[in-house]
Design a protein around this motif. Structure first.
Motif, PDB file in Angstrom:
ATOM      1  N   LYS A 144       0.832  -1.194   0.000  1.00  0.00           N
ATOM      2  CA  LYS A 144       0.000   0.000   0.000  1.00  0.00           C
ATOM      3  C   LYS A 144       0.873   1.254   0.000  1.00  0.00           C
ATOM      4  CE  LYS A 144      -3.553  -2.404   2.704  1.00  0.00           C
ATOM      5  NZ  LYS A 144      -4.334  -2.403   3.963  1.00  0.00           N
ATOM      6  N   SER A 145       0.252   2.382  -0.243  1.00  0.00           N
ATOM      7  CA  SER A 145       0.979   3.646  -0.190  1.00  0.00           C
ATOM      8  C   SER A 145       1.355   3.967   1.250  1.00  0.00           C
ATOM      9  CB  SER A 145       0.111   4.772  -0.765  1.00  0.00           C
ATOM     10  OG  SER A 145      -1.069   4.929  -0.003  1.00  0.00           O
ATOM     11  N   GLY A 146       2.384   4.782   1.398  1.00  0.00           N
ATOM     12  CA  GLY A 146       2.805   5.203   2.730  1.00  0.00           C
ATOM     13  C   GLY A 146       4.001   4.470   3.276  1.00  0.00           C
ATOM     14  N   THR A 147       4.547   3.498   2.518  1.00  0.00           N
ATOM     15  CA  THR A 147       5.744   2.816   2.998  1.00  0.00           C
ATOM     16  C   THR A 147       6.934   3.765   2.949  1.00  0.00           C
ATOM     17  OG1 THR A 147       6.248   1.951   0.796  1.00  0.00           O
ATOM     18  CG2 THR A 147       4.934   0.547   2.247  1.00  0.00           C
ATOM     19  N   ALA A 148       7.934   3.468   3.750  1.00  0.00           N
ATOM     20  CA  ALA A 148       9.157   4.266   3.754  1.00  0.00           C
ATOM     21  C   ALA A 148       9.944   4.020   2.473  1.00  0.00           C
ATOM     22  CB  ALA A 148      10.003   3.916   4.972  1.00  0.00           C
ATOM     23  N   ARG A 149      10.836   4.950   2.145  1.00  0.00           N
ATOM     24  CA  ARG A 149      11.720   4.773   1.009  1.00  0.00           C
ATOM     25  C   ARG A 149      12.689   3.636   1.271  1.00  0.00           C
ATOM     26  NH1 ARG A 149      15.348   8.186   0.729  1.00  0.00           N
ATOM     27  NH2 ARG A 149      15.961   7.744  -1.410  1.00  0.00           N
ATOM     28  N   GLY A 150      13.155   3.036   0.178  1.00  0.00           N
ATOM     29  CA  GLY A 150      14.210   2.053   0.329  1.00  0.00           C
ATOM     30  C   GLY A 150      13.816   0.667  -0.133  1.00  0.00           C
ATOM     31  N   ASP A 151      14.817  -0.196  -0.186  1.00  0.00           N
ATOM     32  CA  ASP A 151      14.638  -1.588  -0.562  1.00  0.00           C
ATOM     33  C   ASP A 151      14.701  -2.462   0.685  1.00  0.00           C
ATOM     34  OD1 ASP A 151      14.462  -1.149  -3.410  1.00  0.00           O
ATOM     35  OD2 ASP A 151      16.620  -0.734  -3.392  1.00  0.00           O
ATOM     36  N   ILE A 152      14.520  -3.754   0.479  1.00  0.00           N
ATOM     37  CA  ILE A 152      14.405  -4.682   1.602  1.00  0.00           C
ATOM     38  C   ILE A 152      15.608  -5.618   1.604  1.00  0.00           C
ATOM     39  CG2 ILE A 152      13.006  -6.530   2.593  1.00  0.00           C
ATOM     40  CD1 ILE A 152      10.609  -4.972   1.125  1.00  0.00           C
ATOM     41  N   PHE A 153      16.235  -5.762   2.769  1.00  0.00           N
ATOM     42  CA  PHE A 153      17.490  -6.484   2.929  1.00  0.00           C
ATOM     43  C   PHE A 153      17.262  -7.722   3.793  1.00  0.00           C
ATOM     44  CE2 PHE A 153      18.494  -2.369   1.522  1.00  0.00           C
ATOM     45  CZ  PHE A 153      19.767  -2.374   0.964  1.00  0.00           C
ATOM     46  N   VAL A 154      17.505  -8.885   3.209  1.00  0.00           N
ATOM     47  CA  VAL A 154      17.333 -10.143   3.915  1.00  0.00           C
ATOM     48  C   VAL A 154      18.527 -11.046   3.620  1.00  0.00           C
ATOM     49  CG1 VAL A 154      14.807 -10.119   4.029  1.00  0.00           C
ATOM     50  CG2 VAL A 154      15.939 -11.023   1.990  1.00  0.00           C
ATOM     51  N   ALA A 155      18.677 -12.070   4.450  1.00  0.00           N
ATOM     52  CA  ALA A 155      19.743 -13.058   4.253  1.00  0.00           C
ATOM     53  C   ALA A 155      19.101 -14.438   4.387  1.00  0.00           C
ATOM     54  CB  ALA A 155      20.850 -12.860   5.280  1.00  0.00           C
ATOM     55  N   PRO A 156      18.510 -14.948   3.300  1.00  0.00           N
ATOM     56  CA  PRO A 156      17.734 -16.185   3.393  1.00  0.00           C
ATOM     57  C   PRO A 156      18.591 -17.421   3.643  1.00  0.00           C
ATOM     58  CG  PRO A 156      17.940 -15.487   1.108  1.00  0.00           C
ATOM     59  CD  PRO A 156      18.500 -14.383   1.943  1.00  0.00           C
ATOM     60  N   PHE A 157      18.080 -18.303   4.506  1.00  0.00           N
ATOM     61  CA  PHE A 157      18.679 -19.611   4.719  1.00  0.00           C
ATOM     62  C   PHE A 157      17.570 -20.540   5.195  1.00  0.00           C
ATOM     63  CE2 PHE A 157      18.735 -17.855   8.956  1.00  0.00           C
ATOM     64  CZ  PHE A 157      18.632 -18.939   9.817  1.00  0.00           C
ATOM     65  N   SER A 158      17.888 -21.788   5.377  1.00  0.00           N
ATOM     66  CA  SER A 158      16.899 -22.747   5.845  1.00  0.00           C
ATOM     67  C   SER A 158      17.592 -23.853   6.609  1.00  0.00           C
ATOM     68  CB  SER A 158      16.112 -23.346   4.672  1.00  0.00           C
ATOM     69  OG  SER A 158      15.216 -24.341   5.127  1.00  0.00           O
ATOM     70  N   ALA A 159      16.954 -24.310   7.677  1.00  0.00           N
ATOM     71  CA  ALA A 159      17.455 -25.474   8.400  1.00  0.00           C
ATOM     72  C   ALA A 159      16.907 -26.758   7.803  1.00  0.00           C
ATOM     73  CB  ALA A 159      17.052 -25.383   9.873  1.00  0.00           C
ATOM     74  N   ASP A 160      16.074 -26.626   6.772  1.00  0.00           N
ATOM     75  CA  ASP A 160      15.451 -27.783   6.144  1.00  0.00           C
ATOM     76  C   ASP A 160      15.861 -27.835   4.672  1.00  0.00           C
ATOM     77  OD1 ASP A 160      13.881 -29.977   5.715  1.00  0.00           O
ATOM     78  OD2 ASP A 160      11.978 -28.930   5.781  1.00  0.00           O
ATOM     79  N   GLN A 161      14.940 -27.615   3.770  1.00  0.00           N
ATOM     80  CA  GLN A 161      15.212 -27.662   2.335  1.00  0.00           C
ATOM     81  C   GLN A 161      15.224 -26.241   1.793  1.00  0.00           C
ATOM     82  OE1 GLN A 161      15.952 -30.533   0.615  1.00  0.00           O
ATOM     83  NE2 GLN A 161      16.428 -29.277  -1.148  1.00  0.00           N
ATOM     84  N   MET A 162      16.405 -25.728   1.462  1.00  0.00           N
ATOM     85  CA  MET A 162      16.545 -24.356   1.005  1.00  0.00           C
ATOM     86  C   MET A 162      15.956 -24.182  -0.390  1.00  0.00           C
ATOM     87  SD  MET A 162      17.781 -21.356   1.784  1.00  0.00           S
ATOM     88  CE  MET A 162      17.803 -19.844   0.814  1.00  0.00           C
ATOM     89  N   VAL A 163      15.149 -23.140  -0.564  1.00  0.00           N
ATOM     90  CA  VAL A 163      14.637 -22.767  -1.882  1.00  0.00           C
ATOM     91  C   VAL A 163      15.535 -21.672  -2.435  1.00  0.00           C
ATOM     92  CG1 VAL A 163      12.693 -21.848  -3.191  1.00  0.00           C
ATOM     93  CG2 VAL A 163      12.280 -23.374  -1.245  1.00  0.00           C
ATOM     94  N   GLY A 164      16.227 -21.937  -3.531  1.00  0.00           N
ATOM     95  CA  GLY A 164      17.194 -20.987  -4.053  1.00  0.00           C
ATOM     96  C   GLY A 164      18.502 -21.107  -3.294  1.00  0.00           C
ATOM     97  N   GLN A 165      19.323 -20.066  -3.418  1.00  0.00           N
ATOM     98  CA  GLN A 165      20.642 -20.066  -2.795  1.00  0.00           C
ATOM     99  C   GLN A 165      20.624 -19.235  -1.510  1.00  0.00           C
ATOM    100  OE1 GLN A 165      22.081 -18.311  -6.433  1.00  0.00           O
ATOM    101  NE2 GLN A 165      23.575 -19.954  -6.733  1.00  0.00           N
ATOM    102  N   THR A 166      21.443 -19.637  -0.553  1.00  0.00           N
ATOM    103  CA  THR A 166      21.669 -18.780   0.600  1.00  0.00           C
ATOM    104  C   THR A 166      22.512 -17.589   0.159  1.00  0.00           C
ATOM    105  OG1 THR A 166      23.650 -20.038   1.204  1.00  0.00           O
ATOM    106  CG2 THR A 166      21.573 -20.685   2.248  1.00  0.00           C
TER     107      THR A 166
END
Length: 484
Positions: free
Chosen positions: A21-43
């Protein structure tokens, strides 16, 4: 997961945006994905835009490697007025059963470190811990003094009989460490075992039987620097947050846990908390995991972002604001509550595969969609220890990538530039020889991480040029040939 023709080695996870929705702050989103099970994509370290498209991705070579606490910070190299934006993160291996059972689950294995990268995605600094401790994934914060404040941990041999454990046991101890970035010299440290009583832990000593006899009594998971020379330290397994004098190391006050200096108003109690931060005035924030496995205690509660008012005269903590999710989430571990420049709050839901943004007013339990402006879900069992929204301008030192393919209707040229935040369009060149190319598509608007541009030009040689908002050429790719 995403797959790209021009960047076949990149396979980042694909998130599902469920609210924008409108009203979010400027900027992009920073994550570091991993999984203790079956990883989807790369860490790895991943920047996404609001639509869920990747902006920059740095994959790791193995799912046994993880990144954590990936975010934008300001690096001061000794000159207060000359700070530069940088990317920072922890990199290493976590003790994730069944692969690793030598340490409590989630503890860092030996060999980790912290990285600082500049706006061109070049390595600036690598930071290590002192005293034989392992760099810990939970915290890495830069200060205006040109120092880094972080957590480090290691198992320490300890007679656990006073706590109901074996004589030849060990405790996972933690240190707060501050190092000078210019020299790597240790400036300050604070040792949990010197100041906290393991008997106050909510983590049963019997849990050490699944981690080679190492008891995670404290699980220190955040440190924040505040006014008056104090640190705010969160101990997940003590259910407590401590105000600590940086100079003396003494605990000035304890909020929560078995020896709390504060009483609590309605809904102000927290359990297994993460990411305790100073807020303006007499307030602190945290991510209240609120669940699970509360031994001999209250029933589990929904995980949520929590801001508390602290009345130091009456020694009472009361709720200022809360941030719940719909559907309700129960995160046993991890998570964060980030204050955004426009007053909004960004929540990383830790072991629950979501990240969300809320208007400042927040909501209450049972009203998790109220004031929620943004929400995205990670695929499969993927999670991110924390998630952040940060403003970032990236200008890669390396060139864009191009690839060409043929189909029954002509040629398709694929263009991407991993990490470029200023590319708005692409120009396509083609020709019969690598050194005789001409423009065949003057301007094709960028459409996500990779843009596919159709052209009738037979080639077989192609090149792409990245254009900024004004149409200026930023940089050209290498010349590629259409596969035979």
């Amino acid at each position: 997961m995403w797959r790209f023709v021009s960047e076949p080695g990149l396979r980042p996870m694909r998130v599902k945006v469920t609210a924008n929705k409108s009203g979010t702050a400027r900027g992009d989103i920073f994550v570091a994905p991993f999984s203790a099970d079956q990883m989807v994509g790369q860490t790895g370290a991943l920047v996404n835009d609001n639509s869920g498209d990747p902006v920059w991705f740095r994959p790791l070579s193995s799912t046994n490697l993880q990144n954590a606490d990936f975010k934008v910070q300001t690096y001061y190299d000794g000159h207060r007025d000359r700070g530069q934006p940088v990317l920072t993160w922890w990199q290493g291996s976590l003790a994730l059963p069944p692969a690793y059972t030598n340490l409590p689950a989630g503890a860092p294995e030996p060999g980790g470190c912290y990285y600082l990268y500049d706006a061109r995605y070049r390595l600036l600094k690598t930071v290590f811990a002192h005293h034989g401790y392992y760099p810990d994934e939970h915290e890495f914060t830069l200060t205006r003094r040109g120092t880094a404040l972080f957590l480090a941990s290691k198992p320490v041999r300890l007679d656990l009989r006073p706590y109901g454990g074996p004589r030849n046991g060990a405790i996972l101890n933690s240190e707060v460490q501050e190092v000078d970035l210019a020299t790597g010299r240790l400036l300050n440290s604070w040792n949990a075992l010197d100041h906290l009583d393991p008997a106050d832990s909510e983590e049963p000593v019997s849990s050490a039987s699944s981690s080679d006899g190492v008891w995670d009594a404290f699980h220190i998971n955040s440190v924040d620097e505040g006014p008056g020379g104090q640190w705010l330290v969160s101990s997940r397994n003590m259910w407590a947050v401590y105000g600590i004098s940086k100079k003396s190391g003494k605990i000035r006050y304890q909020i929560g846990g078995k020896k709390s200096d504060f009483t609590f108003g309605p809904n102000a109690h927290f359990y297994w908390q993460h990411d305790a931060r100073f807020r303006p005035g007499s307030r602190i924030s945290m991510f209240d995991d609120g669940c699970c496995d509360l031994p001999d205690g209250p029933p589990e509660q929904q995980s949520h972002g929590l801001i508390l008012n602290l009345d130091f005269r009456r020694h009472r903590a009361t709720v200022a604001k809360t941030y719940y999710h719909k559907p309700p989430l129960y995160s046993p571990t991890q998570g964060n509550t980030q204050a955004l420049p426009n007053g909004n709050q960004f929540i990383g839901w830790g072991q629950s595969p979501y990240y969300s943004e809320y208007a400042s007013a927040g909501n209450t339990q049972g009203n998790g969609s109220r004031n929620r402006l943004y929400d995205a879900k990670l695929p499969g069992s993927n999670i991110s220890y924390r998630a952040f929204r940060n403003a970032w301008t990236g200008t890669p030192y390396y060139p864009p990538k191009a690839a060409a393919r043929a189909d029954g209707r002509g040629r398709i040229v694929y263009a991407s530039w991993n990490g470029s935040t200023q590319t708005r369009a692409w120009q396509v060149l083609a020709g019969p020889k690598p050194d005789s190319l001409s423009v065949v598509v003057k301007r094709a608007e960028r459409s996500g991480f990779e843009t596919a541009v159709r052209t009738g030009a037979p080639g077989p040689y192609y090149q792409v040029k990245a254009l900024d908002a004004a149409g200026k050429v930023l940089r050209a790719s290498r010349v590629v040939r259409l596969p035979k």
